[in-house]
Design a protein around this motif. Sequence first.
Motif, short mmCIF file in Angstrom:
data_model
loop_
_atom_site.label_atom_id
_atom_site.label_comp_id
_atom_site.label_asym_id
_atom_site.label_seq_id
_atom_site.Cartn_x
_atom_site.Cartn_y
_atom_site.Cartn_z
N PHE A 55 -4.75 -17.94 15.31
CA PHE A 55 -5.06 -16.59 15.79
C PHE A 55 -6.55 -16.31 15.91
CE2 PHE A 55 -0.94 -16.36 13.55
CZ PHE A 55 -0.14 -15.93 14.60
N LEU A 56 -7.39 -17.31 15.59
CA LEU A 56 -8.85 -17.17 15.70
C LEU A 56 -9.39 -16.01 14.86
CD1 LEU A 56 -9.27 -17.79 19.55
CD2 LEU A 56 -9.34 -19.45 17.69
N VAL A 57 -8.76 -15.77 13.72
CA VAL A 57 -9.23 -14.73 12.80
C VAL A 57 -10.38 -15.30 11.97
CG1 VAL A 57 -8.66 -13.17 10.92
CG2 VAL A 57 -6.98 -13.63 12.72
N LEU A 58 -11.53 -14.68 12.03
CA LEU A 58 -12.72 -15.18 11.34
C LEU A 58 -13.16 -14.20 10.27
CD1 LEU A 58 -14.73 -16.36 14.48
CD2 LEU A 58 -13.25 -17.75 13.02
N SER A 59 -13.96 -14.71 9.33
CA SER A 59 -14.50 -13.83 8.29
C SER A 59 -15.53 -12.88 8.89
CB SER A 59 -15.15 -14.67 7.17
OG SER A 59 -16.16 -15.49 7.70
N ARG A 60 -15.66 -11.74 8.26
CA ARG A 60 -16.59 -10.73 8.78
C ARG A 60 -18.02 -11.07 8.41
NH1 ARG A 60 -12.78 -5.85 6.52
NH2 ARG A 60 -11.28 -5.83 8.23
N ALA A 79 -4.73 -22.95 2.92
CA ALA A 79 -3.88 -23.32 4.06
C ALA A 79 -3.62 -22.12 4.96
CB ALA A 79 -2.56 -23.91 3.56
N ALA A 80 -3.38 -20.97 4.34
CA ALA A 80 -3.15 -19.74 5.12
C ALA A 80 -4.41 -19.35 5.89
CB ALA A 80 -2.71 -18.61 4.20
N ASP A 81 -5.57 -19.48 5.24
CA ASP A 81 -6.84 -19.17 5.92
C ASP A 81 -7.02 -20.07 7.14
OD1 ASP A 81 -7.17 -17.42 3.84
OD2 ASP A 81 -8.94 -18.40 3.00
N ARG A 82 -6.76 -21.38 6.97
CA ARG A 82 -6.92 -22.31 8.09
C ARG A 82 -5.96 -21.98 9.23
NH1 ARG A 82 -7.08 -26.19 3.93
NH2 ARG A 82 -4.92 -26.79 4.37
N HIS A 127 -3.64 -12.22 -0.56
CA HIS A 127 -3.91 -11.70 0.78
C HIS A 127 -4.87 -10.52 0.73
CE1 HIS A 127 -2.95 -9.02 4.27
NE2 HIS A 127 -3.24 -10.13 4.90
N ASP A 128 -4.85 -9.77 -0.36
CA ASP A 128 -5.73 -8.61 -0.49
C ASP A 128 -7.19 -9.01 -0.29
OD1 ASP A 128 -6.19 -5.77 -1.22
OD2 ASP A 128 -7.21 -6.67 -2.95
N HIS A 129 -7.59 -10.12 -0.91
CA HIS A 129 -8.97 -10.59 -0.75
C HIS A 129 -9.23 -11.00 0.69
CE1 HIS A 129 -12.74 -12.69 -1.47
NE2 HIS A 129 -12.23 -13.75 -0.87
N TYR A 130 -8.28 -11.71 1.28
CA TYR A 130 -8.43 -12.16 2.67
C TYR A 130 -8.57 -10.97 3.61
CZ TYR A 130 -7.45 -14.50 7.10
OH TYR A 130 -7.53 -14.97 8.39
N GLU A 131 -7.75 -9.94 3.39
CA GLU A 131 -7.75 -8.77 4.28
C GLU A 131 -9.09 -8.04 4.24
OE1 GLU A 131 -4.42 -5.49 5.39
OE2 GLU A 131 -4.84 -5.77 3.26
N LYS A 132 -9.74 -8.05 3.08
CA LYS A 132 -11.01 -7.35 2.93
C LYS A 132 -12.18 -8.12 3.54
CE LYS A 132 -9.64 -4.97 -1.32
NZ LYS A 132 -9.84 -4.88 -2.80
N THR A 133 -12.01 -9.41 3.72
CA THR A 133 -13.13 -10.24 4.16
C THR A 133 -12.96 -10.80 5.57
OG1 THR A 133 -12.11 -12.17 3.09
CG2 THR A 133 -13.72 -10.91 1.81
#
Length: 216
Positions: free
Chosen positions: A211-216, A202-205, A167-173
């Motif tokens: 929640f419509l969370v997209l990469s920065r 799967a978590a990213d999808r 999740h750390d990587h996901y949170e940063k991006t």
Amino acid sequence: MKLEVVVFSVSDVDRAKAFYEKLGWRLDIDIAAGDYHNVHMTPPNSDTSIIFGKGVTLNNPGSVQNLVLAVDDLDVARENLIVRGVNVSEIFHYAGGPFNNAVENPRVSGRDPEGRSYFSFASFEDPDGNLWLLQEITTRFPGRLWDSPQTDVATLAALLRETAEHHDHYEKTHGEHHWWDWYAPYLNARQNGSSSEDAAAAADRYMKEAFLVLSR
């Protein structure tokens, strides 16, 4: 309560029985007495069965549409049916999302472009035209299983540490979100046998879809 049986009509009981036996389904009950004939069969690994026969339902064969069979590999499931002599459709997805037949030309050829669990299908019919759908489910959304295996504290701690690292990587991006919303699908996928990479995907999808969370 648990869904036990789906009951539907066929025009020829023996023909229908032979068809479903050809699929490799288990024959549980075959009772015939006078004008009554009850056939009870179960798909492989399924807790829910089907019943058809004579004198069981109103005579309306072919009236059942979109009975859904969950499969974890759509290509393998199609090939298995084709080898058994079943006419199976090509793989498709719905233009408006699963089971949305309200749009014009709802079926679109090919897999779901994003490769999402629940979104890719194939179909086939029995001799009476009762329609079955194969739905590929590779990872279930959180909360979609009634019974989950119990995990000991040490194993759970290690899994939580692993989840935090991914999740750390996901949170940063990615954009702002609640960490627990990402943790839930990741943990669910890992507990259902997915690799850490597949669980992260799967978590990213899930975050994108729910929640419509997209990469920065």
